[in-house]
Design a protein around this motif. Structure first.
Motif, PDB file in Angstrom:
ATOM      1  N   UNK A  35       0.846  -1.183   0.000  1.00 29.42           N
ATOM      2  CA  UNK A  35       0.000   0.000   0.000  1.00 29.42           C
ATOM      3  C   UNK A  35       0.889   1.243   0.000  1.00 29.42           C
ATOM      4  N   UNK A  36       0.464   2.259  -0.708  1.00 28.51           N
ATOM      5  CA  UNK A  36       1.200   3.517  -0.762  1.00 28.51           C
ATOM      6  C   UNK A  36       1.034   4.281   0.542  1.00 28.51           C
ATOM      7  N   UNK A  37       1.787   5.324   0.668  1.00 30.43           N
ATOM      8  CA  UNK A  37       1.747   6.175   1.852  1.00 30.43           C
ATOM      9  C   UNK A  37       0.853   7.384   1.614  1.00 30.43           C
ATOM     10  N   UNK A  38       0.447   8.015   2.710  1.00 27.73           N
ATOM     11  CA  UNK A  38      -0.263   9.286   2.648  1.00 27.73           C
ATOM     12  C   UNK A  38       0.765  10.343   2.244  1.00 27.73           C
ATOM     13  N   UNK A  39       0.401  11.188   1.287  1.00 27.42           N
ATOM     14  CA  UNK A  39       1.297  12.245   0.826  1.00 27.42           C
ATOM     15  C   UNK A  39       0.680  13.590   1.196  1.00 27.42           C
ATOM     16  N   UNK A  40       1.451  14.426   1.904  1.00 25.57           N
ATOM     17  CA  UNK A  40       0.997  15.758   2.313  1.00 25.57           C
ATOM     18  C   UNK A  40       1.863  16.800   1.620  1.00 25.57           C
ATOM     19  N   UNK A  41       1.210  17.690   0.871  1.00 26.01           N
ATOM     20  CA  UNK A  41       1.893  18.824   0.239  1.00 26.01           C
ATOM     21  C   UNK A  41       1.459  20.073   0.991  1.00 26.01           C
ATOM     22  N   UNK A  42       2.366  20.676   1.733  1.00 18.99           N
ATOM     23  CA  UNK A  42       2.027  21.880   2.495  1.00 18.99           C
ATOM     24  C   UNK A  42       2.034  23.109   1.598  1.00 18.99           C
ATOM     25  N   UNK A  43       0.938  23.861   1.668  1.00 19.75           N
ATOM     26  CA  UNK A  43       0.784  25.112   0.914  1.00 19.75           C
ATOM     27  C   UNK A  43       1.189  24.987  -0.553  1.00 19.75           C
ATOM     28  N   UNK A  44       0.503  24.112  -1.310  1.00 15.61           N
ATOM     29  CA  UNK A  44       0.829  23.976  -2.733  1.00 15.61           C
ATOM     30  C   UNK A  44       0.538  25.287  -3.473  1.00 15.61           C
ATOM     31  N   UNK A  45       1.227  25.521  -4.583  1.00 20.50           N
ATOM     32  CA  UNK A  45       0.991  26.752  -5.350  1.00 20.50           C
ATOM     33  C   UNK A  45      -0.456  26.835  -5.849  1.00 20.50           C
ATOM     34  N   UNK A  46      -0.956  28.056  -5.925  1.00 23.74           N
ATOM     35  CA  UNK A  46      -2.328  28.282  -6.407  1.00 23.74           C
ATOM     36  C   UNK A  46      -2.528  27.682  -7.794  1.00 23.74           C
ATOM     37  N   UNK A  47      -1.494  27.727  -8.629  1.00 25.70           N
ATOM     38  CA  UNK A  47      -1.606  27.171  -9.985  1.00 25.70           C
ATOM     39  C   UNK A  47      -1.871  25.670  -9.936  1.00 25.70           C
ATOM     40  N   UNK A  48      -1.276  24.974  -8.983  1.00 21.23           N
ATOM     41  CA  UNK A  48      -1.508  23.525  -8.846  1.00 21.23           C
ATOM     42  C   UNK A  48      -2.950  23.267  -8.433  1.00 21.23           C
TER      43      UNK A  48
END
Length: 109
Positions: A1-14
């Motif tokens: 099973x994959x892991x939980x991925x957290x992206x802190x404050x991703x760019x608005x464009x994303x």
């Protein structure tokens, strides 16, 4: 099973490219509860703080306001909502596929 991925404050464009603003929202009060992700979910946290404890013994994952979080399909965990949560979310697959996976989980417990 994959892991939980957290992206802190991703760019608005994303966020715009993902269409986050058009995703439905979900809210939850301070609480603790078990959960299973039948399919991959991507969530953008608008408010709150949560600690997820995977049932497989992996390290707990914390996410909060401004985080973009990807939960892998098949993840079994316990949610601890530390501050009231409000999030946008997107589920993989079609509606029929999601109904099928949930029914399968229900009947195979």
């Amino acid at each position: 099973m994959s892991k939980i991925v957290v992206e802190s404050n991703p760019p608005a464009a994303r966020l715009e490219a993902l269409g986050v603003g058009k995703w439905p929202t979900w809210s939850k009060e301070v609480s603790v509860f078990p959960w299973v992700f039948p399919e991959q979910e991507i969530a953008y946290v608008l408010e709150g703080e949560v600690v997820i404890k995977p049932d497989d013994g992996s390290a707990p994952v914390v996410f909060r306001k401004g985080d973009l979080v990807t939960f892998p399909a098949g993840l079994r965990c316990t949610w601890e909502v530390k501050q009231p949560l409000r999030k946008h979310y997107h589920l993989d697959g079609t509606l029929i596929g999601r109904i099928y996976r949930r029914a399968k989980l229900f009947f195979t417990r």
